[in-house]
Design an enzyme around this catalytic site. Structure first.
Site, mmCIF file in Angstrom:
data_model
loop_
_atom_site.group_PDB
_atom_site.id
_atom_site.type_symbol
_atom_site.label_atom_id
_atom_site.label_comp_id
_atom_site.label_asym_id
_atom_site.label_seq_id
_atom_site.Cartn_x
_atom_site.Cartn_y
_atom_site.Cartn_z
ATOM 1 N N ASN A 55 -5.292 4.313 14.897
ATOM 2 C CA ASN A 55 -6.323 4.008 13.903
ATOM 3 C C ASN A 55 -6.597 2.512 14.016
ATOM 4 O O ASN A 55 -5.860 1.697 13.458
ATOM 5 C CB ASN A 55 -5.827 4.379 12.505
ATOM 6 N N CYS A 107 -0.827 -3.551 15.112
ATOM 7 C CA CYS A 107 -0.600 -3.104 13.739
ATOM 8 C C CYS A 107 -1.136 -4.132 12.751
ATOM 9 O O CYS A 107 -0.786 -5.318 12.822
ATOM 10 C CB CYS A 107 0.895 -2.887 13.509
ATOM 11 N N CYS A 160 -2.251 1.222 8.127
ATOM 12 C CA CYS A 160 -1.443 0.488 7.166
ATOM 13 C C CYS A 160 -1.733 -1.008 7.241
ATOM 14 O O CYS A 160 -1.756 -1.591 8.319
ATOM 15 C CB CYS A 160 0.042 0.756 7.444
ATOM 16 N N LEU A 195 8.196 4.463 18.858
ATOM 17 C CA LEU A 195 8.508 4.074 20.237
ATOM 18 C C LEU A 195 7.309 3.418 20.923
ATOM 19 O O LEU A 195 7.384 2.280 21.378
ATOM 20 C CB LEU A 195 8.981 5.305 21.023
ATOM 21 N N HIS A 196 6.215 4.162 21.070
ATOM 22 C CA HIS A 196 4.924 3.667 21.550
ATOM 23 C C HIS A 196 4.890 3.289 23.038
ATOM 24 O O HIS A 196 3.812 3.034 23.574
ATOM 25 C CB HIS A 196 4.424 2.491 20.717
ATOM 26 N N SER A 256 11.459 5.540 8.941
ATOM 27 C CA SER A 256 10.989 5.116 10.265
ATOM 28 C C SER A 256 11.568 3.752 10.623
ATOM 29 O O SER A 256 11.963 2.965 9.757
ATOM 30 C CB SER A 256 9.464 5.055 10.296
ATOM 31 N N CYS A 271 5.079 -7.510 7.102
ATOM 32 C CA CYS A 271 6.093 -7.063 8.060
ATOM 33 C C CYS A 271 6.394 -8.197 9.020
ATOM 34 O O CYS A 271 5.495 -8.936 9.421
ATOM 35 C CB CYS A 271 5.596 -5.838 8.832
ATOM 36 N N GLU A 328 0.822 -1.197 0.000
ATOM 37 C CA GLU A 328 0.000 0.000 0.000
ATOM 38 C C GLU A 328 0.864 1.258 0.000
ATOM 39 O O GLU A 328 1.983 1.252 0.505
ATOM 40 C CB GLU A 328 -0.894 0.022 1.256
ATOM 41 N N CYS A 360 4.091 -6.520 15.630
ATOM 42 C CA CYS A 360 3.487 -5.652 16.642
ATOM 43 C C CYS A 360 1.985 -5.934 16.696
ATOM 44 O O CYS A 360 1.301 -5.876 15.664
ATOM 45 C CB CYS A 360 3.753 -4.187 16.310
ATOM 46 N N CYS A 415 3.327 8.358 1.634
ATOM 47 C CA CYS A 415 3.719 7.315 2.580
ATOM 48 C C CYS A 415 3.898 6.021 1.790
ATOM 49 O O CYS A 415 2.960 5.561 1.139
ATOM 50 C CB CYS A 415 2.644 7.157 3.650
ATOM 51 N N GLY A 437 5.806 -2.624 6.355
ATOM 52 C CA GLY A 437 7.165 -3.117 6.521
ATOM 53 C C GLY A 437 8.022 -2.298 7.474
ATOM 54 O O GLY A 437 7.687 -1.174 7.835
ATOM 55 N N GLU A 438 9.122 -2.894 7.899
ATOM 56 C CA GLU A 438 10.160 -2.236 8.696
ATOM 57 C C GLU A 438 11.279 -1.829 7.746
ATOM 58 O O GLU A 438 12.035 -2.679 7.250
ATOM 59 C CB GLU A 438 10.682 -3.195 9.772
#
Length: 390
Positions: free
Chosen positions: A331, A147, A374, A253-254, A229, A140, A120, A144, A133, A195-196
């Site tokens: 979200n 996500c 995402c 971070l979160h 990121s 990924c 995406e 997490c 973006c 993805g990372e």
């Protein structure tokens, strides 16, 4: 959004768990002009029996005029079109779905890659900029739990060209007036899609070169308008700093404490909060670019005032003015137990950071009515097409 090897240092002996960042490749993506620098493009053409000067010509079409079909390039002889397409310009990305939101100021694309993998991208118009973006991987591997992409698992890394094609298509959409408000220019890129990014380090760094280099080598975008990121691959952060490109680093971070972050971000079991923030600080010192701290506010999970205070203390302990915190109302994905913080909790969290001298801005959320998080669009499409087990 390539190498299938982990970032340097990721495989070192350690008492803590080691996560694998290998992408399960279905096969190597076809070689494309955007995978190569200008010298390599000339070499490939020469080896194919085509004139080397065509590399500049093709590159200007691609990076300046956003054209990827040699049949549409009037200065490319018809007899040469198929050879050029096979050698340097194969089709890599096809639109599957296109959704609009925010009165036409946001466009979200679901793309299908050459092997059926899907990613995406989101194009967003603001008063003073137009931001894309982009995805760096299909799926990924960071897992997490809040996500949508993290719950998909990792299919594979994207090639440099698959990443760059997202940029070219967005630049073309801007020029052609597909966003509300008429034609505009793509100005900003954020690697915050699927993805990372730093788990696909080689393709990411090559993509940065294509974005920053002037035509015909690349798009000529400002490095200062590009953000990479990461959830915290510390060795790769240091490698990125050593590159000397003044792109912005964003750290997802979160949570400011290891107890919670271990649950929210599994990679935290390898590199703890303190190690990650130390690496982020080193990036700031090396690049001169203020680091962004991304913090998804999750109701009754990480939005407590004491966690805001702890975050402020951790950041201030490493100096003043080196970070900007972006709290992001989560979200949520359909059916998820995770949901956004209340407006009151958001205000209190932000006020705590600001009272402690931390530059803080609640990040604008776009596309909430079009599977905005995402991975949601890809998951929704797969379910509707019957390609998942759910």
């Amino acid at each position: 959004m390539p190498t299938d090897q982990p970032p340097e240092g990721a495989a070192s002996a350690d008492a803590r768990p080691v996560l694998s960042f290998s992408a399960k490749r279905r096969g190597k993506a076809p070689s494309h002009l955007a995978d190569l620098d200008l010298t390599e493009r000339k070499r490939v053409l020469t080896e194919a029996g085509l004139p080397a000067f065509r590399a500049d010509q093709l590159s200007r079409h691609y990076f300046r005029h956003f054209e990827a079909d040699p049949a549409q390039m009037t200065d490319v002889p018809t007899s040469m079109v198929e050879d050029v397409r096979d050698t340097l310009m194969p089709s890599l990305v096809t639109a599957v779905r296109t959704l609009t939101a925010d009165d036409g100021m946001t466009i979200k694309h679901l793309w299908q890659l050459y092997d059926g993998a899907r990613v995406e991208s989101v194009l967003m118009r603001y008063p003073n900029r137009t931001t894309l973006c982009i995805s760096s991987q299909a799926g990924c591997g960071m897992a997490c739990p809040f996500c949508a992409t993290g719950q998909m698992g990792l299919t594979r890394n994207l090639s440099t060209a698959e990443i760059i094609e997202q940029v070219r298509l967005a630049a073309k959409a801007c020029r052609d007036g597909e966003l509300a408000g008429g034609p505009t220019r793509l100005t900003n890129i954020v690697f915050m899609g699927m993805g990372e990014p730093l788990a696909n380090y080689r393709a990411i760094t090559h993509s940065l070169r294509r974005m920053i280099d002037e035509p015909p080598a690349g798009f000529g975008l400002s490095a200062r308008n590009i953000t990479v990121s990461t959830v915290g691959l510390v060795p790769a952060i240091d490698k990125l700093a050593a590159l000397g490109l003044p792109v912005t680093l964003a750290v997802s971070l979160h949570a400011p404490d290891d107890e919670l972050r271990d649950e929210l971000i599994p990679i935290n079991s390898r590199w703890k909060v303190g190690e990650l923030l130390d690496a982020a600080r080193r990036y700031f010192v090396a690049s001169g670019r203020r680091v962004s701290i991304e913090y998804a506010l999750i109701k009754d999970m990480n939005d407590h005032p004491w966690r805001a205070q702890l975050l402020a203390d951790e950041l201030n302990a490493r100096g003043k003015g080196w970070v900007h915190v972006n709290p992001i109302p989560l979200n949520p994905t359909p059916g998820s137990i995770w949901t956004a913080s209340t407006a009151r909790a958001q205000r209190e969290f932000v006020d705590t950071l600001r009272r402690n001298g931390i530059n803080t801005t609640i990040r604008d959320t776009r596309g909430s009515d079009i599977d905005g998080a995402c991975g949601q669009l890809a998951t929704t499409a797969a379910k509707e097409e019957g390609t998942t087990d759910e």
